[in-house]
Design a protein around this motif. Structure first.
Motif, PDB file in Angstrom:
ATOM      1  N   ALA A  45      25.477 -19.255   6.844  1.00 12.77           N
ATOM      2  CA  ALA A  45      24.671 -18.761   7.961  1.00 12.77           C
ATOM      3  C   ALA A  45      23.811 -17.549   7.632  1.00 12.77           C
ATOM      4  O   ALA A  45      22.653 -17.501   8.027  1.00 12.77           O
ATOM      5  N   ILE A  46      24.366 -16.564   6.921  1.00 12.09           N
ATOM      6  CA  ILE A  46      23.610 -15.309   6.824  1.00 12.09           C
ATOM      7  C   ILE A  46      23.374 -14.750   5.428  1.00 12.09           C
ATOM      8  O   ILE A  46      22.504 -13.900   5.273  1.00 12.09           O
ATOM      9  N   ALA A  47      24.102 -15.186   4.427  1.00 11.91           N
ATOM     10  CA  ALA A  47      23.974 -14.562   3.102  1.00 11.91           C
ATOM     11  C   ALA A  47      22.540 -14.563   2.592  1.00 11.91           C
ATOM     12  O   ALA A  47      22.060 -13.553   2.073  1.00 11.91           O
ATOM     13  N   LYS A  48      21.836 -15.661   2.772  1.00 11.81           N
ATOM     14  CA  LYS A  48      20.464 -15.743   2.255  1.00 11.81           C
ATOM     15  C   LYS A  48      19.479 -14.887   3.045  1.00 11.81           C
ATOM     16  O   LYS A  48      18.375 -14.629   2.592  1.00 11.81           O
ATOM     17  N   HIS A  49      19.878 -14.424   4.224  1.00 10.37           N
ATOM     18  CA  HIS A  49      19.003 -13.614   5.072  1.00 10.37           C
ATOM     19  C   HIS A  49      19.171 -12.112   4.833  1.00 10.37           C
ATOM     20  O   HIS A  49      18.452 -11.314   5.419  1.00 10.37           O
ATOM     21  N   MET A  50      20.123 -11.750   3.989  1.00  3.54           N
ATOM     22  CA  MET A  50      20.414 -10.328   3.800  1.00  3.54           C
ATOM     23  C   MET A  50      19.468  -9.694   2.783  1.00  3.54           C
ATOM     24  O   MET A  50      19.295 -10.219   1.686  1.00  3.54           O
ATOM     25  N   PRO A  51      18.870  -8.554   3.138  1.00  4.68           N
ATOM     26  CA  PRO A  51      17.988  -7.846   2.205  1.00  4.68           C
ATOM     27  C   PRO A  51      18.757  -7.347   0.980  1.00  4.68           C
ATOM     28  O   PRO A  51      19.963  -7.104   1.038  1.00  4.68           O
ATOM     29  N   GLN A  52      18.033  -7.179  -0.104  1.00  5.96           N
ATOM     30  CA  GLN A  52      18.651  -6.750  -1.359  1.00  5.96           C
ATOM     31  C   GLN A  52      19.357  -5.403  -1.238  1.00  5.96           C
ATOM     32  O   GLN A  52      20.441  -5.221  -1.797  1.00  5.96           O
ATOM     33  N   ASP A  53      18.780  -4.449  -0.508  1.00 11.81           N
ATOM     34  CA  ASP A  53      19.425  -3.141  -0.383  1.00 11.81           C
ATOM     35  C   ASP A  53      20.753  -3.237   0.358  1.00 11.81           C
ATOM     36  O   ASP A  53      21.705  -2.520   0.029  1.00 11.81           O
ATOM     37  N   VAL A  54      20.854  -4.146   1.309  1.00 14.28           N
ATOM     38  CA  VAL A  54      22.118  -4.358   2.025  1.00 14.28           C
ATOM     39  C   VAL A  54      23.134  -4.989   1.086  1.00 14.28           C
ATOM     40  O   VAL A  54      24.301  -4.582   1.057  1.00 14.28           O
ATOM     41  N   ARG A  55      22.704  -5.941   0.282  1.00 12.29           N
ATOM     42  CA  ARG A  55      23.592  -6.583  -0.687  1.00 12.29           C
ATOM     43  C   ARG A  55      24.173  -5.542  -1.642  1.00 12.29           C
ATOM     44  O   ARG A  55      25.360  -5.562  -1.941  1.00 12.29           O
ATOM     45  N   GLN A  56      23.330  -4.631  -2.101  1.00 13.56           N
ATOM     46  CA  GLN A  56      23.795  -3.586  -3.010  1.00 13.56           C
ATOM     47  C   GLN A  56      24.777  -2.647  -2.317  1.00 13.56           C
ATOM     48  O   GLN A  56      25.786  -2.256  -2.899  1.00 13.56           O
ATOM     49  N   SER A  57      24.495  -2.291  -1.071  1.00 16.55           N
ATOM     50  CA  SER A  57      25.380  -1.387  -0.330  1.00 16.55           C
ATOM     51  C   SER A  57      26.725  -2.033  -0.027  1.00 16.55           C
ATOM     52  O   SER A  57      27.743  -1.352   0.046  1.00 16.55           O
ATOM     53  N   LEU A  58      26.738  -3.355   0.150  1.00 22.25           N
ATOM     54  CA  LEU A  58      27.988  -4.066   0.439  1.00 22.25           C
ATOM     55  C   LEU A  58      28.818  -4.351  -0.807  1.00 22.25           C
ATOM     56  O   LEU A  58      30.007  -4.626  -0.699  1.00 22.25           O
ATOM     57  N   SER A  59      28.207  -4.276  -1.960  1.00 25.64           N
ATOM     58  CA  SER A  59      28.885  -4.633  -3.202  1.00 25.64           C
ATOM     59  C   SER A  59      30.199  -3.866  -3.373  1.00 25.64           C
ATOM     60  O   SER A  59      30.220  -2.640  -3.368  1.00 25.64           O
ATOM     61  N   GLY A  60      31.269  -4.622  -3.496  1.00 27.74           N
ATOM     62  CA  GLY A  60      32.590  -4.030  -3.706  1.00 27.74           C
ATOM     63  C   GLY A  60      33.251  -3.477  -2.454  1.00 27.74           C
ATOM     64  O   GLY A  60      34.380  -2.998  -2.517  1.00 27.74           O
ATOM     65  N   LYS A  61      32.590  -3.557  -1.310  1.00 24.91           N
ATOM     66  CA  LYS A  61      33.177  -3.066  -0.058  1.00 24.91           C
ATOM     67  C   LYS A  61      34.025  -4.165   0.565  1.00 24.91           C
ATOM     68  O   LYS A  61      33.593  -5.301   0.677  1.00 24.91           O
TER      69      LYS A  61
END
Length: 162
Positions: A45-61
């Motif tokens: 549903a949403i992974a492909k809609h997430m901006p790159q900066d959000v992906r980086q901020s979520l990494s490992g969280k």
């Protein structure tokens, strides 16, 4: 009284919870398979809609969704380019909790997260900055990303393509 799709806002939905017997049965389910199913839905549903900066901020969280009335929790994190299930007990950087009905209202955008939060129907524990980022990211995603019929149709089409 504000009505959306036959449902009233905030007040009359506040007490909707699963019957205790259903909640007890759901609470007996093992945690990991539920988290695996949950992240599969998130990835579709949403992974492909997430901006790159959000992906980086979520990494490992590590994140946890707690469905209070169902007695279930979904533990997951962002790894590389997708959400991945985590085993329960690893702790979490952010836990978001509400009753199942309220999560459905949020996903359908029939209720605002701030309204649920201030009426104490939605709670957040842990990294509040991370929670705000998650909220803002979900608010920015096109509502059609949560259209279950469209998602199922697209998935079936991808499976049965020749």
């Amino acid at each position: 009284m504000n009505r959306m799709n036959g449902m009233t806002k905030a007040g009359s939905n506040a007490g909707k919870v699963l019957p205790p017997m259903v909640a007890q049965l759901m609470g007996m389910l093992p945690a990991y398979p539920g988290s695996l199913l949950f992240v599969t839905a998130l990835n579709v549903a949403i992974a492909k809609h997430m901006p790159q900066d959000v992906r980086q901020s979520l990494s490992g969280k590590k994140l946890r969704i707690r469905v209070k009335d169902a007695g279930v929790e979904f533990d997951f994190e962002w790894r590389e380019q997708r959400f991945a299930a985590c085993r329960k007990g690893d702790g979490s950087d952010l836990t978001i909790a509400a009753n199942g009905h309220d999560f459905v209202l949020l996903a359908q955008r029939q209720e605002d997260p701030d309204t649920l939060f201030f009426s104490r129907r939605l709670s957040m524990e842990g990294d509040t900055e991370l929670g705000l980022m998650v909220k803002n990211t979900l608010d920015a995603i096109d509502l059609s990303a949560f259209n279950l019929k469209r998602l199922v149709r697209a998935r079936l089409e991808s499976i049965f393509r020749v």
